[in-house]
Design an enzyme around this catalytic site. Structure first.
Site, PDB file in Angstrom:
ATOM      1  N   ASN A   1     -13.720 -16.953-113.375  1.00 45.18           N
ATOM      2  CA  ASN A   1     -12.877 -17.497-114.436  1.00 45.18           C
ATOM      3  C   ASN A   1     -12.653 -16.373-115.447  1.00 45.18           C
ATOM      4  O   ASN A   1     -13.499 -16.104-116.293  1.00 45.18           O
ATOM      5  CB  ASN A   1     -13.582 -18.697-115.082  1.00 45.18           C
ATOM      6  CG  ASN A   1     -12.740 -19.349-116.150  1.00 45.18           C
ATOM      7  OD1 ASN A   1     -11.649 -18.870-116.478  1.00 45.18           O
ATOM      8  ND2 ASN A   1     -13.241 -20.437-116.709  1.00 45.18           N
TER       9      ASN A   1
ATOM     10  N   HIS B   1      -6.771 -28.979-117.498  1.00 44.38           N
ATOM     11  CA  HIS B   1      -8.069 -29.591-117.165  1.00 44.38           C
ATOM     12  C   HIS B   1      -7.978 -30.387-115.865  1.00 44.38           C
ATOM     13  O   HIS B   1      -8.765 -31.306-115.623  1.00 44.38           O
ATOM     14  CB  HIS B   1      -8.551 -30.571-118.258  1.00 44.38           C
ATOM     15  CG  HIS B   1      -9.004 -29.911-119.521  1.00 44.38           C
ATOM     16  ND1 HIS B   1      -8.791 -30.481-120.756  1.00 44.38           N
ATOM     17  CD2 HIS B   1      -9.675 -28.765-119.750  1.00 44.38           C
ATOM     18  CE1 HIS B   1      -9.299 -29.700-121.701  1.00 44.38           C
ATOM     19  NE2 HIS B   1      -9.839 -28.650-121.104  1.00 44.38           N
TER      20      HIS B   1
ATOM     21  N   GLY C   1     -14.334 -31.501-124.716  1.00 41.59           N
ATOM     22  CA  GLY C   1     -15.157 -30.301-124.915  1.00 41.59           C
ATOM     23  C   GLY C   1     -14.582 -29.538-126.089  1.00 41.59           C
ATOM     24  O   GLY C   1     -14.102 -30.153-127.052  1.00 41.59           O
TER      25      GLY C   1
ATOM     26  N   ARG D   1      -7.972 -26.549-132.070  1.00 39.95           N
ATOM     27  CA  ARG D   1      -6.542 -26.815-131.851  1.00 39.95           C
ATOM     28  C   ARG D   1      -6.150 -28.127-132.514  1.00 39.95           C
ATOM     29  O   ARG D   1      -6.887 -29.114-132.452  1.00 39.95           O
ATOM     30  CB  ARG D   1      -6.241 -26.906-130.352  1.00 39.95           C
ATOM     31  CG  ARG D   1      -6.150 -25.563-129.687  1.00 39.95           C
ATOM     32  CD  ARG D   1      -5.979 -25.691-128.185  1.00 39.95           C
ATOM     33  NE  ARG D   1      -7.164 -25.227-127.501  1.00 39.95           N
ATOM     34  CZ  ARG D   1      -7.423 -25.451-126.214  1.00 39.95           C
ATOM     35  NH1 ARG D   1      -6.590 -26.127-125.470  1.00 39.95           N
ATOM     36  NH2 ARG D   1      -8.529 -24.980-125.671  1.00 39.95           N
TER      37      ARG D   1
ATOM     38  N   GLY E   1     -18.575 -31.749-122.790  1.00 35.76           N
ATOM     39  CA  GLY E   1     -19.769 -31.648-123.637  1.00 35.76           C
ATOM     40  C   GLY E   1     -19.916 -32.808-124.603  1.00 35.76           C
ATOM     41  O   GLY E   1     -21.007 -33.355-124.791  1.00 35.76           O
TER      42      GLY E   1
ATOM     43  N   GLY F   1     -18.080 -35.831-124.457  1.00 41.50           N
ATOM     44  CA  GLY F   1     -18.012 -37.103-123.725  1.00 41.50           C
ATOM     45  C   GLY F   1     -19.306 -37.426-122.995  1.00 41.50           C
ATOM     46  O   GLY F   1     -19.704 -38.586-122.886  1.00 41.50           O
TER      47      GLY F   1
HETATM   48  P1  ADP Z   1     -16.049 -26.160-123.247  1.00 44.53           P
HETATM   49  O1  ADP Z   1     -14.755 -26.890-123.443  1.00 44.53           O
HETATM   50  O2  ADP Z   1     -16.086 -24.842-123.937  1.00 44.53           O
HETATM   51  O3  ADP Z   1     -16.538 -26.154-121.818  1.00 44.53           O
HETATM   52  P2  ADP Z   1     -18.147 -28.130-123.653  1.00 44.53           P
HETATM   53  O4  ADP Z   1     -17.602 -29.063-122.623  1.00 44.53           O
HETATM   54  O5  ADP Z   1     -19.450 -27.466-123.370  1.00 44.53           O
HETATM   55  O6  ADP Z   1     -17.109 -27.021-124.080  1.00 44.53           O
HETATM   56  O7  ADP Z   1     -18.266 -28.965-125.009  1.00 44.53           O
HETATM   57  C1  ADP Z   1     -18.651 -28.344-126.203  1.00 44.53           C
HETATM   58  C2  ADP Z   1     -18.676 -29.416-127.280  1.00 44.53           C
HETATM   59  O8  ADP Z   1     -19.644 -30.413-126.917  1.00 44.53           O
HETATM   60  C3  ADP Z   1     -19.095 -28.882-128.635  1.00 44.53           C
HETATM   61  O9  ADP Z   1     -18.266 -29.428-129.648  1.00 44.53           O
HETATM   62  C4  ADP Z   1     -20.509 -29.418-128.791  1.00 44.53           C
HETATM   63  O10 ADP Z   1     -20.879 -29.604-130.120  1.00 44.53           O
HETATM   64  C5  ADP Z   1     -20.367 -30.747-128.078  1.00 44.53           C
HETATM   65  N1  ADP Z   1     -21.671 -31.342-127.773  1.00 44.53           N
HETATM   66  C6  ADP Z   1     -22.612 -30.916-126.909  1.00 44.53           C
HETATM   67  N2  ADP Z   1     -23.727 -31.720-126.996  1.00 44.53           N
HETATM   68  C7  ADP Z   1     -23.441 -32.670-127.931  1.00 44.53           C
HETATM   69  C8  ADP Z   1     -24.153 -33.771-128.484  1.00 44.53           C
HETATM   70  N3  ADP Z   1     -25.369 -34.079-128.092  1.00 44.53           N
HETATM   71  N4  ADP Z   1     -23.536 -34.523-129.426  1.00 44.53           N
HETATM   72  C9  ADP Z   1     -22.300 -34.223-129.847  1.00 44.53           C
HETATM   73  N5  ADP Z   1     -21.583 -33.211-129.371  1.00 44.53           N
HETATM   74  C10 ADP Z   1     -22.133 -32.430-128.429  1.00 44.53           C
END
Ligand code: ADP
Length: 402
Positions: free
Chosen positions: A8, A170, A199, A230, A320, A322
Site C-alpha cells: 500500500n 473503501h 476510521g 476531512r 477503528g 466502528g
Molecule cells: P485508518 O482509517 O487510518 O485505518 P483506523 O480504522 O485505525 O484508522 O481508525 C482510527 C480511529 O479509530 C481513530 O480516530 C481512533 O481514535 C479510533 N479508535 C480506536 N480505538 C477506539 C476506541 N476504543 N474508542 C474510540 N475510538 C477509537
C-alpha cells in the site's frame, strides 16, 4: 499459492504485509518519511522483535529492498497492490501495461494516491520481475451502483467527457465486511445491508444481494461523512464564500477541507476519536460537539443510503471507531429509532475489542460489529486473479476512463 505480499504505497510511505497462508501468520512493516533524511522502516519480525531501521533519503524502491530483504525465507508468491482509484474497472486485475495506463489515467481523480501506487508497482516489478502482480481497487466494489446513485446533477458533458461522477472508496472493506457479516447473519450475500466503515477516513455503503448500490464517498474521498481531518459534505458555495470574503484560492480551500476540518476542525483539538471522547468526558464542549456532529451526520447518511435498498436487514459497524467504540455506536443509533433498530446496551458494551458479534436485542434490523480485514481481502482477490477465478469483465463505462 501460499504467500501474498500486500503493498500500500502512499506518497512518502509504504505499508507492507506478507501473509503467510500455511502458517496463518502476517508480517507487517511500515516505511515512512521516504525521500527525506528521516526515512525509516518500522516493523515486527517473525520472532515478534520490533524493527526500526534508518534509511536516510531512501526512495520507494530502496525502502522495499531493505524491508523485503528482512523477510529471509518467506518469499512471496504474488503481490497485491492496494490502488485507490481504478476509474471504472469493476474488479481486481493482473497488472499489465494496459492496467498501468488505466491507473495513470485515473490520476486526476486521485492525485495524491495513484502516482504513489505507480511508483510502488514499478519498484516491485524491478525487485520481483517474475512474480504476478495484481491491482486491487478501492473503487471497484462500487461499480455496481446504478446511474441514479453515481451521477451528479451537473451538466452531462462533465460526465461523458471528464469522468465527473461518484466512484466511492473503501470498497475492499465494504465488500469484506458485508460478505462476512451476511455470512454471520446466515444469509451470505443476500438481502439489504448498510455498512459503516469508521476510521480516520469514514464512509457508509448500501449493499443489496452482495452488490454496492450506493455509498457516501463520491468523485473523491472527501464527500460524505465527517472524518478525522476531512469535512465531508459542505455547501459547494462555501468555496465562493471563502474566495470572496477571505481571498482564499482553491488550493488553500482544498487543503482546509481535507486536512484541517472534520473532527479536528470542529474540536480544534484532535482528529482522533479516542482523544475526543476523553476530552468530552472531562467537559470539553468543542469535543462534545464534534462527536455529536460525527454521529448525527453518520446517522443521516445511513438513513439516506437506505433508500437504495428494497429491504433493510441490518447494519454492520467496522473500522477503528466502528469496531471499538460502543459509545459512538449507541449515540449514532440514537438518531435512528424510526428504523426500528433496537440496540442491546449490554451486548454493545460487552463486545471485546477486535471481535465480531451481534449487538441488537433481537427485534428490528440486525446490528453487528464486524472487524474489517482489508489485507486479507486483497490477498484473496490477488489469489483469485492469479488462479484465473476472475475473468476480465469490462463494462461499457470502461470507455469513459480506459
Ligand atoms: P485508518 O482509517 O487510518 O485505518 P483506523 O480504522 O485505525 O484508522 O481508525 C482510527 C480511529 O479509530 C481513530 O480516530 C481512533 O481514535 C479510533 N479508535 C480506536 N480505538 C477506539 C476506541 N476504543 N474508542 C474510540 N475510538 C477509537
Amino acid at each position: 499459492m501460499s504467500n501474498v505480499l500486500i503493498i500500500n504505497c502512499g506518497s512518502s510511505s509504504i505499508k507492507f504485509a506478507l501473509l503467510l497462508k500455511e502458517q496463518n501468520f502476517r508480517i507487517h512493516g511500515l516505511a515512512e518519511n521516504l525521500g527525506t533524511p528521516e526515512a525509516r522502516i518500522k516493523g515486527v519480525t517473525l520472532g515478534n522483535q520490533p524493527v526500526d531501521i534508518k534509511i536516510p533519503n531512501a526512495d520507494h524502491k530502496e525502502a522495499l529492498e531493505v524491508g523485503l530483504s528482512r523477510l529471509a525465507n518467506h518469499k512471496p508468491d504474488a503481490i497485491g497492490h492496494r490502488i485507490v482509484h481504478g476509474g471504472t474497472l469493476t474488479q481486481a486485475e493482473l497488472i499489465t501495461d494496459e492496467i498501468v495506463d488505466v491507473i495513470r489515467q485515473a490520476t486526476p481523480l486521485a492525485p495524491l494516491h495513484n502516482p504513489a501506487h505507480l511508483v510502488g508497482i514499478e519498484a516491485t516489478k524491478r525487485l520481483f520481475p517474475d512474480l504476478p502482480q495484481v491491482a486491487v481497487f478501492d473503487t471497484a466494489f462500487h461499480q455496481t451502483m446504478p446511474a441514479h446513485a453515481y451521477r451528479y446533477a451537473v451538466p452531462k458533458f462533465l460526465y461523458t467527457e471528464h469522468n465527473v461522477r461518484r466512484y466511492g472508496f473503501h470498497g475492499t472493506s465494504h465488500a469484506y465486511v458485508s460478505e462476512r457479516g451476511s455470512e454471520l447473519a446466515g444469509s451470505f450475500k443476500q438481502g439489504g445491508w448498510l455498512t459503516a466503515h469508521l476510521g480516520n477516513g469514514s464512509s457508509t455503503c448500501a449493499i443489496w444481494n452482495g452488490e454496492s448500490v450506493d455509498t457516501s464517498m463520491g468523485l473523491t474521498p472527501l464527500e460524505g461523512l465527517v472524518m478525522g481531518t476531512r469535512s465531508g459534505d459542505v455547501d459547494p458555495s462555501l468555496h465562493r464564500f471563502l474566495e470572496a470574503n477571505l481571498g482564499w484560492d482553491i488550493y488553500k480551500i482544498d487543503k482546509m477541507l481535507n486536512s484541517q476540518s472534520g473532527l479536528l476542525g470542529l474540536s480544534n483539538l484532535s482528529n482522533d476519536m479516542r482523544t475526543l471522547i476523553e476530552a468530552s468526558e472531562q467537559g470539553n464542549e468543542d469535543a462534545t460537539l464534534a462527536i455529536e456532529v460525527f454521529c448525527y451526520r453518520l446517522a443521516k447518511s445511513l438513513a439516506a443510503l437506505s433508500c437504495g435498498l428494497p429491504r433493510l436487514d441490518g447494519l454492520f459497524f467496522t473500522g477503528g471507531i466502528g469496531e471499538n467504540s460502543a459509545y459512538i455506536r449507541e449515540k449514532t443509533l440514537g438518531y435512528l429509532p424510526h428504523f426500528g433498530f433496537n440496540l442491546s446496551i449490554d451486548a454493545n458494551n460487552n463486545l471485546k475489542r477486535g471481535t465480531e458479534g451481534r449487538i441488537d436485542a433481537g427485534t428490528g434490523p440486525q446490528i453487528w460489529v464486524v472487524p474489517t480485514d482489508e489485507e486479507g481481502r486483497i490477498a484473496q482477490e490477488t489469489e483469485n486473479v492469479v488462479n484465473g477465478i476472475y475473468t476480465t469483465k469490462k463494462t461499457e463505462q470502461d470507455a469513459v476512463v480506459a
